[in-house]
Design a protein around this motif. Sequence first.
Motif, short mmCIF file in Angstrom:
data_model
loop_
_atom_site.label_atom_id
_atom_site.label_comp_id
_atom_site.label_asym_id
_atom_site.label_seq_id
_atom_site.Cartn_x
_atom_site.Cartn_y
_atom_site.Cartn_z
N LYS A 186 10.49 -10.42 85.28
CA LYS A 186 9.30 -10.57 84.44
C LYS A 186 8.33 -9.46 84.79
N LYS B 172 7.78 -21.01 85.69
CA LYS B 172 7.40 -20.93 84.27
C LYS B 172 8.57 -20.41 83.42
N THR C 35 10.82 -23.15 82.59
CA THR C 35 10.32 -24.15 81.63
C THR C 35 9.91 -23.50 80.30
N ASP C 36 10.27 -22.25 80.13
CA ASP C 36 9.99 -21.49 78.89
C ASP C 36 8.50 -21.38 78.59
N MET C 37 7.69 -21.41 79.63
CA MET C 37 6.26 -21.19 79.40
C MET C 37 5.99 -19.71 79.22
N ILE C 38 6.83 -18.90 79.82
CA ILE C 38 6.75 -17.45 79.61
C ILE C 38 8.16 -16.95 79.31
N ARG C 39 8.23 -15.73 78.76
CA ARG C 39 9.54 -15.18 78.37
C ARG C 39 9.97 -14.15 79.40
N LYS D 292 18.31 -14.22 82.53
CA LYS D 292 18.31 -15.57 81.95
C LYS D 292 17.93 -16.61 82.99
N LYS E 71 15.86 -24.44 74.54
CA LYS E 71 14.91 -25.09 75.44
C LYS E 71 15.07 -26.62 75.43
N LYS E 72 15.19 -27.17 74.24
CA LYS E 72 15.21 -28.63 74.12
C LYS E 72 16.37 -29.23 74.92
N LEU F 165 16.01 -28.49 78.86
CA LEU F 165 15.01 -29.26 79.59
C LEU F 165 15.18 -30.78 79.41
N SER G 299 9.00 -31.63 84.99
CA SER G 299 8.34 -30.47 85.60
C SER G 299 6.85 -30.72 85.79
N GLU H 67 1.47 -25.79 87.54
CA GLU H 67 0.05 -25.40 87.54
C GLU H 67 -0.92 -26.52 87.17
N PRO I 50 -1.38 -29.36 85.14
CA PRO I 50 -1.77 -29.44 83.73
C PRO I 50 -2.93 -30.41 83.51
#
Lengths: 317, 286
Positions: free
Chosen positions: A13, A49, A52-56, A61, A73-74, A77, A82, A85, A87
């Motif tokens: 990333k 993240k 959990t697909d919060m960022i790309r 992979k 994603k569905k 996960l 999870s 940070e 929430p």
Amino acid sequence: MSSPSIEAVNLSKRYGSFSALSNLNLKIEGSKCVGFLGPNGAGKTTTLKLFTDMIRASEGKALINGISVHENKKKALASVGSLIESPEIYPSLTPRDALSMVAEIRGMPRSDRKKKIEEVVAEVKMEEWLDKKVGKFSKGMKQRINISAALLSEPEILLLDEPSTGLDPRGMSEVREIVKSLKHKNRLIFMSSHLLNEVSEICDEVAMIDHGKLLVYDKLNNVVSRFSGDGGEIIIDVGLSRDIDDQTISRSISSLSGVVSAEKLEMKSLRIKFSGTLENQEKLLSDLVALKIGLVSFHPSSSALEDTYLNMIKATL
Amino acid sequence: MSSSSLKADPVVLPNLPSSIAQIGVMTKYELLNYFRSRRFFILLIIDLIISSIFTALVAYYGVSSFATAALGFYSFWWGNSITLVVILSGIFFGGDAISGEFQNKTGYFLVGNPLRRSSIYVGKWIAALTASLIILAIYAAIAIGNGIYYFGANLPYQFGESLIFSVLYLIAVLGFTFFFSSLFKSSSMSILVTAILFLFAFSLIQVIVSTLAQVEPWFIITYGSGIIGNVLTDPYPTTQTVRGGFRGDTSRVFAVSIPEGIAILVGYFVVTAVLGLLFFERKEFT
């Protein structure tokens, strides 16, 4: 059913010229707790993240049970709980509302919802607050609800980003107990933390990361013995149910195979400096049990992990 | 110990609801959030204040001061105010619908779950539309109540058309506000920009483009919304060339036609809904 797994494949990333995570390859499989350690900005939260697909991902992979999180994603996960940070929950909702929402999103049968929600809320000791609006909660109380949300669907994989954040000492202890109890329920727990004693107490394995690069991933004892800078020796803290006398320490325990030294910390605890393989460590444990000294706990010292951590991080500066 | 492998044995995964069902869940809890928070009730109060002002004006000055027939009455009441109610609904329910998920970190609670981001976006959009429709319905009910009191139960069919166009405008406005909301990570910024655009900027641009440049402002959403008021005018207004100004020049006064207005509103909704969804799909929770 196969073992739960998470896997980073060449995972990177970048933010402009800054590399937050660089070519991470890590596969964790089976029921265990893995501590994810590293200094601030090392890439721990970035990794979680990405899972959990919060960022790309810029490259590579993130796979959960072999399924790409970004591409599906569905499905990926579906069996993951999870906590990333700390929430926030809509302030006007109650914990019951928020957890009902998660339960419905995850397709929990209506008949099980009420009971399960009350169970997880009881587990984080928030029963009294179940029907109060979240907007009035302290940070620690919100974090407890977040933990209960992660546990709600009894996921086989838990991704936890510093779960003790915002909790008081009692809360931290309770979180540790919850995570420990999950280990006995066929769960894979991947947990970032700055609290080395927490990791040392709960986790079976550790992964250390710094400057976005994985430094090591191995069993906790192996990491400590390889990198503690203490000639391969590890420190083991032993808890006892009754007092121990000096004679037993000097005659019986110090002479056990692999024991370099043994000292009494308090009346009911010992610190053993030990050198040897995991198999030798197993033998040491059985020898200590055979001595009938009232052994109740046996784990590598958090200070040993701290030494290891500091040595490893220092090496990458 | 680290290794990599793209293949893994299949594991038994829990049965998740369909994405449509998850959209329903999102809508349900977003609505619950609206009704529990002050937001919905503040807008409802504003809605009632606007209605009260119109009711008081008509009662005080007499209905004949404003209209002599039902169509004129609805043109005065509905035509003059419904676009403001729609814009306020867009700002209240759409202004920070997406940006708030980032700024307040509520998105972190949702996004880690096994549901598509599109389900979150669409669910929240439907909730915003539902809440706005309730506000609109209350406003319409008060207008109709006054209309029936003064002119009887014969509602002009044009009012029905205007009501439908208002709902279409609401859909377009919410598409637009959600799009803007997905551009920003700051709630106040997205609300402010949306409010400035709808309350001032679009109207200003429309005046400049149509009056000074003499170009039909077909690309402005507020121009498209002109069909809401125009349909309540008999005969339906058309673009006129008029002589005026201090030099006696001719100029055109543009009036949007119904097909053109519908096309503008639908176009705005489709483009902004697609773009908003794309932005939200790509936006990172950093």
